[in-house]
Design a protein around this motif. Structure first.
Motif, mmCIF file in Angstrom:
data_model
loop_
_atom_site.group_PDB
_atom_site.id
_atom_site.type_symbol
_atom_site.label_atom_id
_atom_site.label_comp_id
_atom_site.label_asym_id
_atom_site.label_seq_id
_atom_site.Cartn_x
_atom_site.Cartn_y
_atom_site.Cartn_z
ATOM 1 N N LEU A 29 0.927 -1.195 0.081
ATOM 2 C CA LEU A 29 0.007 -0.091 -0.008
ATOM 3 C C LEU A 29 0.833 1.175 0.053
ATOM 4 O O LEU A 29 0.510 2.131 -0.591
ATOM 5 C CB LEU A 29 -0.872 0.083 1.052
ATOM 6 N N LEU A 30 1.917 1.041 0.856
ATOM 7 C CA LEU A 30 2.709 2.323 0.818
ATOM 8 C C LEU A 30 3.454 2.748 -0.634
ATOM 9 O O LEU A 30 3.538 3.869 -1.160
ATOM 10 C CB LEU A 30 4.039 2.274 1.918
ATOM 11 N N GLU A 31 4.009 1.439 -1.087
ATOM 12 C CA GLU A 31 4.425 1.770 -2.387
ATOM 13 C C GLU A 31 3.608 2.213 -3.562
ATOM 14 O O GLU A 31 3.888 3.114 -4.242
ATOM 15 C CB GLU A 31 5.162 0.172 -2.906
ATOM 16 N N SER A 32 2.443 1.654 -3.402
ATOM 17 C CA SER A 32 1.312 2.045 -4.538
ATOM 18 C C SER A 32 0.852 3.405 -4.426
ATOM 19 O O SER A 32 0.515 4.233 -5.238
ATOM 20 C CB SER A 32 0.130 1.028 -4.461
ATOM 21 N N GLU A 33 0.747 3.670 -3.005
ATOM 22 C CA GLU A 33 0.282 5.314 -2.640
ATOM 23 C C GLU A 33 1.353 6.278 -3.188
ATOM 24 O O GLU A 33 0.826 7.425 -3.734
ATOM 25 C CB GLU A 33 0.072 5.418 -1.292
ATOM 26 N N LYS A 34 2.424 5.869 -3.064
ATOM 27 C CA LYS A 34 3.507 6.972 -3.859
ATOM 28 C C LYS A 34 3.294 7.083 -5.285
ATOM 29 O O LYS A 34 3.487 8.033 -5.756
ATOM 30 C CB LYS A 34 5.074 6.370 -3.230
ATOM 31 N N SER A 37 -1.068 4.431 -7.835
ATOM 32 C CA SER A 37 -1.887 3.535 -8.608
ATOM 33 C C SER A 37 -1.327 2.346 -8.107
ATOM 34 O O SER A 37 -0.267 2.004 -7.466
ATOM 35 C CB SER A 37 -1.505 3.917 -10.245
ATOM 36 N N PHE A 38 -2.160 0.987 -8.520
ATOM 37 C CA PHE A 38 -1.688 -0.333 -8.085
ATOM 38 C C PHE A 38 -1.204 -0.802 -9.247
ATOM 39 O O PHE A 38 -1.744 -1.068 -10.506
ATOM 40 C CB PHE A 38 -2.896 -1.269 -7.574
ATOM 41 N N SER A 39 -0.136 -1.503 -9.481
ATOM 42 C CA SER A 39 0.632 -2.219 -10.560
ATOM 43 C C SER A 39 -0.235 -3.624 -10.585
ATOM 44 O O SER A 39 -0.814 -4.072 -9.630
ATOM 45 C CB SER A 39 1.872 -2.647 -10.121
ATOM 46 N N ASP A 40 -0.277 -4.400 -11.687
ATOM 47 C CA ASP A 40 -0.854 -5.625 -11.879
ATOM 48 C C ASP A 40 -0.514 -6.617 -10.686
ATOM 49 O O ASP A 40 -1.375 -7.406 -10.269
ATOM 50 C CB ASP A 40 -0.658 -6.279 -13.273
ATOM 51 N N ASP A 41 0.765 -6.530 -10.546
ATOM 52 C CA ASP A 41 1.350 -7.562 -9.462
ATOM 53 C C ASP A 41 0.704 -7.189 -8.097
ATOM 54 O O ASP A 41 0.510 -8.102 -7.412
ATOM 55 C CB ASP A 41 3.054 -7.539 -9.450
ATOM 56 N N GLU A 84 -9.384 -1.350 -16.762
ATOM 57 C CA GLU A 84 -9.685 0.226 -17.173
ATOM 58 C C GLU A 84 -10.472 0.958 -16.176
ATOM 59 O O GLU A 84 -10.275 2.170 -16.194
ATOM 60 C CB GLU A 84 -10.651 -0.179 -18.484
ATOM 61 N N LYS A 85 -10.919 0.309 -15.079
ATOM 62 C CA LYS A 85 -11.522 1.204 -13.882
ATOM 63 C C LYS A 85 -10.486 1.570 -12.942
ATOM 64 O O LYS A 85 -10.887 2.451 -12.109
ATOM 65 C CB LYS A 85 -12.565 0.190 -13.405
ATOM 66 N N MET A 86 -9.392 1.435 -13.369
ATOM 67 C CA MET A 86 -8.116 1.969 -12.407
ATOM 68 C C MET A 86 -8.234 3.458 -12.350
ATOM 69 O O MET A 86 -7.873 4.064 -11.313
ATOM 70 C CB MET A 86 -6.984 1.509 -12.817
ATOM 71 N N ALA A 87 -8.797 3.967 -13.500
ATOM 72 C CA ALA A 87 -8.825 5.545 -13.599
ATOM 73 C C ALA A 87 -9.775 6.203 -12.392
ATOM 74 O O ALA A 87 -9.801 7.439 -12.252
ATOM 75 C CB ALA A 87 -9.229 6.059 -14.869
#
Length: 692
Positions: A29-34, A37-41, A84-87
């Motif tokens: 979560l910390l990595e994604s928040e920076k 966005s969330f990577s697929d992995d 596609e809903k990541m946006a």
């Protein structure tokens, strides 16, 4: 709700595995928040973590944890199936999942302490459902349901079932995973909500641990009528923990996955594969998991810390006993070449055994660093401060006992940096600083100890304010002008000392750096402070790698033998020149060395030990240092370097406050005699107090 007594044996494993998963979740979560966005992995990993926690918690009948994990899983199912809903993802999703993570941790702590978990996660679940609705668009509702149910209900009916509606899938677990019957029960718990009917062979695997051998040999046969698409059943099996492979044994006359025209496939669903993506298990005559999977899982096991402590104690006894055998007085005067050759080999083996046991107990500091990262993140938001947190040396390892002990002190220091030191962006800009503050945490392995620095570029410590507070509290022991900056900075670690005028959520309660100081001292560490007003503050913490077995130097004072840790010794020397010896007006002695004066501690006077060596020219002087304190100690002679096993003093000696007079424990020497272990830190503090 209290834990079912029948699940007590699984409680410790559940808490350990779930805590590990939550640490991974926070890191993701910390990595994604920076990156915002969330990577697929990361999406797949969060989904897997929630899925595992949901199943494990359901098995333990912890409804709150299971239901909340289910709700988080719903959201990430939508994200995973519809990239596609990541946006549509906003910052709110990060806060929500962090809240869920905190809920899980609080419930785990409650379960661990009271064997009950009663908190209600409905508020967080409602927000997660709202996020799911946003992701699904205006047409889609956001009920709290299983990931499978998030797909159109037509997915289940669009796929023809076998003629009697029953499927048969045989699952094989990874070789050596242990508790196969419980693993089977966990899988059944995850599948039961997705099936109208579900049975297994063996039936009720959790009821009898002897069923493990049958499951290892034949696997777990699942017989079910799904209420969702079979593809989703495959997904659950594939993502389950410790599943090595599975195979479809549905009779050929009842095809498990009839082909559909592409146009009839519901959005968001996939037809079940003709063959499972995981490799099929070998035939029943050879049911072992693929070799690679088994090797990977066997590389790590979890062990109760109590067992590690017992192992360390046994190694300590072995080291002591080996020294007693080699140093036996019965051997004096005997020339036993073969015996000494054998003892050298024994010493080599005991040293290797000790190194291995010590390495088993060592854990990286990355877990502590990760928790600090989370604290900075949360406080940045609550205090409306922009802060960049930098870490280095997270792979540095320390003893597990020390690692557990330093978490709270470090947390307090980072909170202090965020609350006291780092200014608000407007104030920083007005002072010519970047709007974003910096807090760093760096660890290095230097010699036999770990050096950790916690630094910030905030306000720095105000020496005038500290002196004024010390004066008001009656803490000054000499004229104010005689205090050095380091001595003034050290005052903030006195009991009850706080310069914060307001009590906040994070500080200003009069309990702070003194507790930090004591906790670090408990594990044999030291702390020093350096600061510049307006520029920032740096705390330097030195802690030993381990507490159990230390490399020490043996000193003789009369008939008494002391052991002093090698890491505290700067140098030892003889005094030949009378000009090196200085006397203060109060009668205390100083030693001149390389142009600097150091206070002298005579051990025979400190501990009232009879000795014939009282002239400084006849004995040995050792320069010791810990943090900012430096002094010389005087002993009769050095007896040599020796590995010693540190033993605490018996509890009935506690009333004598031995630690306050510079003694931290004792050790048994090879000849069976007792050596007192000197604590350099307390010895130096004692000398400092006596000098006033």
């Amino acid at each position: 709700m209290p834990i079912d007594p029948s699940m007590e044996p699984m409680l410790e494993v559940f808490i350990y595995e779930t805590t590990t998963l939550l640490d991974q979740l926070d890191e993701i979560l910390l990595e994604s928040e920076k990156s915002k966005s969330f990577s697929d992995d990361n999406i797949n990993e969060i989904f897997r973590i929630m899925h595992t926690i949901k199943g494990s918690a359901a098995m333990m009948d912890l409804t709150g944890i299971s239901t909340l994990a289910h709700a988080v899983e719903d959201v990430f199912f939508i994200i995973r199936e519809h990239p596609e809903k990541m946006a549509h993802i906003g910052e709110a999703i990060f806060d929500l999942v962090f809240q869920a993570s905190d809920f899980f941790k609080e419930e785990l702590e409650s379960v661990q302490n009271t064997h009950e978990a009663n908190k209600d996660p409905s508020a967080i679940i409602a927000e997660l459902e709202r996020q799911a609705a946003i992701l699904n668009g205006a047409e889609a509702p956001a009920p709290a349901q299983t990931p499978a149910a998030a797909q159109p209900a037509a997915a289940a009916s669009a796929q023809e079932a076998p003629s009697d509606g029953s499927y048969r899938i045989r699952v094989h677990f990874e070789e050596g995973c242990q508790m196969e019957n419980i693993r089977a029960f966990m899988l059944l718990s995850q599948l039961k909500d997705l099936c109208d009917e579900l049975t297994s062979v063996p039936e009720s695997p959790e009821s009898d641990s002897s069923l493990c051998s049958e499951i290892i040999k034949n696997g777990l046969l699942l017989i079910f009528k799904p209420s969702v698409s079979v593809a989703e059943i495959y997904q659950v099996i594939e993502s389950a923990v410790n599943v090595a492979s599975y195979e479809d044994e549905t009779p050929a006359a009842q095809p498990a996955a009839p082909e559909q025209p592409a146009a009839e496939q519901p959005a968001g669903s996939t037809p079940p594969p003709a063959a499972p993506e995981k490799p099929a298990a070998p035939a029943a005559s050879s049911p072992a998991a693929p070799p690679n999977a088994a090797k990977v899982k066997q590389s790590l096991i979890s062990v109760n810390q109590t067992k590690l402590d017992q192992l360390m104690d046994l190694v300590g006894e072995l080291v002591t006993t080996e020294s007693m055998v080699v140093s036996s007085p019965d051997l004096k005067g005997l020339h036993l070449d073969n015996f000494y050759k054998s003892t050298r080999e024994l010493r080599k083996l005991t040293d290797e055994l000790q190194d291995v046991v010590m390495s088993i107990r060592m854990v990286p500091l990355s877990g502590v660093f990760q928790k600090m990262n989370r604290i900075v993140r949360d406080m940045s938001k609550k205090l409306d401060k922009e802060v960049e947190f930098y870490t280095e040396g997270g792979d540095t390892e320390v003893d597990k006992t020390i690692n557990d002990a330093i978490g709270d002190p470090f947390m307090h220091m980072v909170r202090n940096a965020m609350d006291h030191a780092i200014e608000h962006p407007d104030e920083r800009i007005a002072n010519g600083k970047p709007a974003t503050g910096k807090v760093s945490m760096i660890a290095k392995n230097i010699g036999g100890e770990i050096v950790i620095t916690i630094a910030d570029d905030g306000k720095g410590l105000d020496t005038e304010q500290i002196i004024r507070k010390a004066r008001e509290n009656g803490l000054l022991t000499k004229p104010e002008s005689e205090y050095s900056n380091k001595e003034i900075f050290g005052m903030i670690m006195l009991p009850g000392f706080s310069t914060n005028k307001e009590v906040t959520e994070y500080s200003g309660r009069g309990v702070g750096m003194d507790v930090v100081h004591k906790n670090i001292e408990k594990v044999g560490g030291t702390i020093s402070i350096d600061s510049e007003k307006g520029k920032g503050t740096t705390f330097t913490i030195k802690i030993p790698l381990t507490l159990a077995i230390v490399d020490g130097m043996e000193l003789a004072v009369g008939d008494t033998v002391f052991t002093l840790g090698i890491t505290s010794i700067q140098r030892s020397f003889k005094i030949y020149d009378d000009n090196q010896i200085l006397h203060n007006t109060d009668g205390t002695e100083m030693i001149m060395l390389s142009g600097e004066c150091f206070p002298l501690i005579r051990l025979h006077q400190l501990y009232n030990i009879p000795t014939e060596i009282t002239d400084l020219h006849d004995g040995i002087v050792i320069l010791i240092e810990n943090g900012e304190n430096v002094a010389c100690i005087f002993a009769d002679e050095l007896l040599g370097e020796q590995q010693v096993v540190v033993k605490p003093f018996p509890t009935f000696l506690n009333k004598y406050a031995l630690k306050q007079i510079g003694l931290s424990g004792c050790s048994i020497l090879g000849d069976g005699s007792i050596s007192l272990i000197l604590d350099a830190n307390n010895l130096l503090n004692l000398n400092k107090e006596r000098r006033g």
